[in-house]
Design an enzyme around this catalytic site. Structure first.
Site, PDB file in Angstrom:
ATOM      1  N   GLN A   1      -6.740  -4.529  10.482  1.00  0.00           N
ATOM      2  CA  GLN A   1      -5.616  -4.035  11.275  1.00  0.00           C
ATOM      3  C   GLN A   1      -6.006  -2.884  12.183  1.00  0.00           C
ATOM      4  O   GLN A   1      -5.158  -2.128  12.656  1.00  0.00           O
ATOM      5  CB  GLN A   1      -4.469  -3.614  10.356  1.00  0.00           C
ATOM      6  CG  GLN A   1      -3.858  -4.792   9.616  1.00  0.00           C
ATOM      7  CD  GLN A   1      -2.612  -4.409   8.848  1.00  0.00           C
ATOM      8  OE1 GLN A   1      -1.610  -3.992   9.417  1.00  0.00           O
ATOM      9  NE2 GLN A   1      -2.673  -4.541   7.542  1.00  0.00           N
TER      10      GLN A   1
ATOM     11  N   ASP B   1      -3.344   7.657   5.443  1.00  0.00           N
ATOM     12  CA  ASP B   1      -2.835   6.308   5.647  1.00  0.00           C
ATOM     13  C   ASP B   1      -3.471   5.727   6.912  1.00  0.00           C
ATOM     14  O   ASP B   1      -3.874   6.477   7.792  1.00  0.00           O
ATOM     15  CB  ASP B   1      -1.308   6.403   5.812  1.00  0.00           C
ATOM     16  CG  ASP B   1      -0.648   5.053   5.706  1.00  0.00           C
ATOM     17  OD1 ASP B   1      -1.312   4.095   5.256  1.00  0.00           O
ATOM     18  OD2 ASP B   1       0.542   4.949   6.077  1.00  0.00           O
ATOM     19  N   GLU B   2      -3.542   4.419   7.011  1.00  0.00           N
ATOM     20  CA  GLU B   2      -4.090   3.753   8.206  1.00  0.00           C
ATOM     21  C   GLU B   2      -5.465   4.312   8.582  1.00  0.00           C
ATOM     22  O   GLU B   2      -5.727   4.626   9.745  1.00  0.00           O
ATOM     23  CB  GLU B   2      -3.138   3.910   9.408  1.00  0.00           C
ATOM     24  CG  GLU B   2      -1.703   3.504   9.145  1.00  0.00           C
ATOM     25  CD  GLU B   2      -1.459   2.022   9.259  1.00  0.00           C
ATOM     26  OE1 GLU B   2      -2.452   1.239   9.297  1.00  0.00           O
ATOM     27  OE2 GLU B   2      -0.286   1.627   9.305  1.00  0.00           O
TER      28      GLU B   2
ATOM     29  N   LYS C   1       0.826  -1.203   0.000  1.00  0.00           N
ATOM     30  CA  LYS C   1       0.000   0.000   0.000  1.00  0.00           C
ATOM     31  C   LYS C   1       0.862   1.256   0.000  1.00  0.00           C
ATOM     32  O   LYS C   1       0.505   2.252  -0.612  1.00  0.00           O
ATOM     33  CB  LYS C   1      -0.935   0.015   1.206  1.00  0.00           C
ATOM     34  CG  LYS C   1      -0.170   0.063   2.494  1.00  0.00           C
ATOM     35  CD  LYS C   1      -0.937   0.566   3.660  1.00  0.00           C
ATOM     36  CE  LYS C   1       0.126   0.783   4.732  1.00  0.00           C
ATOM     37  NZ  LYS C   1      -0.339   1.163   5.991  1.00  0.00           N
ATOM     38  N   THR C   2       2.005   1.211   0.678  1.00  0.00           N
ATOM     39  CA  THR C   2       2.860   2.392   0.673  1.00  0.00           C
ATOM     40  C   THR C   2       3.357   2.663  -0.738  1.00  0.00           C
ATOM     41  O   THR C   2       3.408   3.801  -1.197  1.00  0.00           O
ATOM     42  CB  THR C   2       4.053   2.207   1.625  1.00  0.00           C
ATOM     43  OG1 THR C   2       3.553   1.800   2.889  1.00  0.00           O
ATOM     44  CG2 THR C   2       4.812   3.513   1.798  1.00  0.00           C
TER      45      THR C   2
ATOM     46  N   ARG D   1       3.680  -9.321  10.443  1.00  0.00           N
ATOM     47  CA  ARG D   1       4.936  -8.566  10.402  1.00  0.00           C
ATOM     48  C   ARG D   1       6.065  -9.432   9.862  1.00  0.00           C
ATOM     49  O   ARG D   1       7.125  -8.932   9.489  1.00  0.00           O
ATOM     50  CB  ARG D   1       5.356  -8.072  11.807  1.00  0.00           C
ATOM     51  CG  ARG D   1       4.418  -7.081  12.498  1.00  0.00           C
ATOM     52  CD  ARG D   1       4.034  -5.946  11.628  1.00  0.00           C
ATOM     53  NE  ARG D   1       2.749  -6.236  10.974  1.00  0.00           N
ATOM     54  CZ  ARG D   1       2.259  -5.550   9.962  1.00  0.00           C
ATOM     55  NH1 ARG D   1       2.929  -4.551   9.472  1.00  0.00           N
ATOM     56  NH2 ARG D   1       1.102  -5.877   9.408  1.00  0.00           N
TER      57      ARG D   1
END
Length: 751
Positions: A248, A217-218, A31-32, A600
DNA sequence: GACCATTTATTTTTT
DNA sequence: ATAAATGGTC
């Protein structure tokens, strides 16, 4: 813009420049990358960089995004605002907060400051702290602010009983007091920005005109205030692109509202929805495990992460006797992976609560041959240390003389004979005259007798000198001069204790940090630096090239990735936390946290738990975490000794040497204990086990060898007379012995 | 006003 | 267990 590096969905995200866009990006789905390419593409398509606003939650995310956009379009990226919600708001407020009746030099209060303000208020309002704990009040206030409720609105929606009335009253007093102090708490940064926009439409208009393209973001972690901010800014342009993953969402306890992302399509009916479902990060086994765990949650957005990656290694699961055993195992595995070529900075140890880091740290410290470099993120933050807070308080007073909290803290540090009664008298006088405490120093009440008057005068002179120096010197030089003139450093230097030495070291580290900041931000003012330390956390300092193992909470790990990830403390009551098991929603958030932790890992995931865990000085016997049960067995390799299987559906064995009720693990009179073998420890001999065939060593046990000294059992093999034991000695590394002849004893610390 | 001793609270996650 | 806060004494 060359978008050939992107997959079709990512490309669609990078090419959809106008209108509302929702990108549902699973963990590790790039996504980044999609976001940075989108920003670059905007610029490439002729949008001026200064029309772009990117909001993130952490400075690290902001920095990373800025770097990656710069790599694509060059320095013009500098003109875009790419920063956290809180920094962006602080920046907006520094400009225009005078319109709300604050001074531009406002202080930013963290929750320690907040707590002191509340305690002070409770005292004045004559409310017992035990009846109304400041913690609870601050939680209520924060909740209210996150929902943009005034004290009155909050009260209307509360239980409306006497207690709520009191909370309401404290809330009102708190708001008033903060304004007097010319201070904002974290939540205020958002609330006041919105207030500014609401009360001064031209200001809002100017930012709308400026930020024609907004990205967030997020997004799953936004609260109502953040939602409103974004909504207000984009109401005219309609150009809002949000990225998030409902799986998340782990900050509901802090006011994040998962509905923001779930209802995005309702809020913005013409939204383009893009799903990124290919995971590029993790081995298939790890992704599989993550998918299985999260599938136990209900009410998710429909999505299924997939990967082209190989299955990879199985997921290791280990159950230790206690937290020391768990940490011991961890250390031995870290050594093993490191010698197999995994760099330390690609290894992370995650846990649910910061308190768990202590034992792990102890074991890491005692590890030798090789020593394991590590770094703990979060927990006791650097800036929370007393000596550092003292320096910062000086700086804060010099920047914002209204900051009574900071002034009270340092008025007699180092000791300059301005005692409590003097301060109280000055404070009372200041309150009566309606002025800040600092002004009372210059205009002390008549009642103040001559000796304290003199001391206060000296202090005021010192501060006034510093005020002048602040304007004329560079930041670092100034801080050093401040340390000299106040005697803050000398105070500890003349003291010859380990603690004082550590404090001096911390002070020097602080000077180093100031210096580094000054290098990176030439011409930065004291105000800039203070803002930086309020809004930047240590996780932001995590670097890719540091050669150390990272220890952090699962929450802090969000947004990061590592080759090898340990998740420790997989126990009911700890993870999921005891406070969540009653409540289905909280439990689902814990599960999402578990999902975040698992995802992660790139290549190897290891999960551990302990039969017995001492928390807050009480032994706990927690069954295995339900999340362990939710993992498919086919993906798992249980590394525990046979009788220590990590799953709770296999009952823990009876341990004759363990008495759950007893505080001391080995009681006097216990057949296994030999009193007085070594001070501070109880010991049991290796052989000489009466009748019972129960082996007494387990991986993770700490043992003492007659010749080789202290070590940790890392493995056992064989049975009966052929049994062998493998021990990792602190001094000499790993050695293996026949269990029947090894001159070793088990060490158990007495509490 | 400073210092020492005793008591007390803390324990989820944090911008 | 630990650290901070409080209280009593010099």
């Amino acid at each position: 813009m060359d978008l050939s590096m992107l997959n079709p969905q990512q490309r669609l995200a990078a090419q959809t420049l106008e209108g509302p866009v929702l990108i549902l990006a699973g963990a590790g789905s790039g996504k980044t990358r999609a976001l940075t390419y989108r920003a670059a593409n905007l610029i490439d398509s002729g949008v001026a960089p200064w029309h772009i606003l990117c909001l993130t939650f952490t400075n690290k995310a902001a920095r990373e995004m800025k770097e990656r956009i710069t790599a694509l379009v060059g320095d013009q990226a500098e003109d875009a605002w790419i920063s956290t919600f809180h920094s962006s708001c602080a920046r907006i407020l520094r400009r225009d907060i005078e319109k709300l009746g604050y001074a531009r030099s406002f202080a930013i209060y963290d929750d320690t400051d907040q707590m002191s303000v509340l305690k002070e208020l409770l005292k004045h309002l004559n409310i017992d702290e035990k009846y109304l704990p400041p913690r609870e009040i601050s939680a209520r206030i924060s909740d209210a602010k996150n929902k943009l409720q005034s004290p009155d609105e909050w009260f209307q929606k509360s239980a409306r009983d006497y207690r709520s009335q009191q909370i309401h009253d404290v809330f009102v007093a708190y708001e008033k007091r903060l304004k007097e102090l010319n201070a904002l708490d974290f939540d205020d940064l958002l609330v006041r920005t919105l207030e500014l926009f609401a009360q001064h439409p031209p200001v809002l208009e100017s930012y709308r005109e400026r930020f024609r393209y907004v990205m967030v973001d997020e997004y799953q972690d936004t609260n109502y205030a953040q939602y409103m901010l974004v909504r207000l800014l984009t109401a005219e342009s309609g150009n809002l692109c949000v990225v998030g993953d409902d799986d998340q969402s782990i900050y509901a306890w802090r006011g994040a509202d998962i509905r923001n992302i779930l209802d995005f399509e309702k809020d913005y009916p013409n939204a383009t929805v893009i799903k990124l479902e290919q995971n590029y990060r993790s081995a298939a086994n790890i992704l599989d495990a993550a998918n299985q765990v999260i599938a136990h949650n209900e009410g998710r957005k429909d999505k299924k992460l997939w990967t082209e990656a190989e299955a990879g290694e199985p997921i290791s699961v280990f159950c230790a006797d206690n937290e020391r055993g768990e940490a011991g195992w961890l250390v031995s595995r870290i050594k093993q992976y490191h010698s197999a070529g995994v760099p330390y900075n690609q290894i992370a140890v995650l846990y649910r609560t910061n308190a768990q880091s202590r034992v792990i740290e102890e074991m890491l410290v005692s590890a030798a041959d090789p020593k394991i470099p590590y770094r703990i993120f979060g927990g006791l933050r650097f800036y929370e240390r007393r000596e550092i807070r003292d320096i910062v308080s000086y700086l804060r007073v010099l920047e914002n003389p209204s900051d009574d909290m900071a002034l009270t803290r340092i008025i007699n540090v180092p000791k300059r004979s301005i005692g409590d009664s003097t301060v109280q008298e000055l404070a009372r006088h200041a309150r009566e005259e309606g002025m800040p405490l600092y002004s009372a120093l210059a205009m002390p009440p008549e009642s103040l007798s001559s000796r304290p008057r003199k001391c206060v005068g000296d202090f005021l002179n010192l501060m006034n000198e510093l005020l002048v120096l602040k304007e004329t010197m560079g930041l670092t030089d100034f801080v050093e001069e401040l340390l000299r003139r106040t005697g803050l450093k000398a105070q500890y230097e003349k003291e010859d204790t380990d603690e004082a030495t550590a404090r001096v070291e911390n002070i020097m580290e602080f000077v180093g940090a100031v210096h580094e900041f000054e290098q990176q931000h030439p011409g930065a003012s004291l105000a800039d630096y203070l803002e930086n330390i309020s809004l930047v956390s240590d996780i932001d300092a995590l670097s890719e090239d540091g050669g150390y193992v990272s220890l952090m909470t699962l929450h802090s790990a969000k947004g990061l990735e590592f080759d090898t990830v340990f998740i420790t403390g997989m126990e009911e009551g700890l993870f999921p936390s005891g406070r969540s098991v009653q409540d289905e929603e909280k439990l689902e958030e814990e599960r999402r946290l578990c999902y975040v932790g698992i995802t992660r890992a790139r290549r190897k995931l290891l999960l551990s738990r302990a039969h017995q865990r001492t928390l807050y000085n009480t032994p706990n016997y927690n069954p295995a975490s339900r999340f362990l049960d939710e993992l498919p067995k086919r993906l798992i390799k249980d590394e525990s000794a046979v009788r220590d299987r990590a799953f709770r559906d296999m009952p823990a064995p009876v341990r004759p040497s363990r008495a759950p009720v007893s505080r001391s693990l080995v009681r006097p009179g216990d057949p296994l204990s030999i009193p007085g073998v070594q001070k501070g420890f109880s010991a049991s001999p290796a052989r000489a086990l009466s009748g019972t065939a129960k082996p007494q060593f387990r991986a993770g046990d700490r043992v003492m060898h007659r010749k080789f000294g202290e070590g940790t059992v890392v493995g056992l093999s064989g049975e009966g007379m052929a049994a062998r034991i493998r021990i990792d000695f602190i001094a000499l590394g790993e050695k293996e012995f026949a269990l029947s002849i090894a001159p070793i004893i088990k060490l158990e610390e007495e509490s």
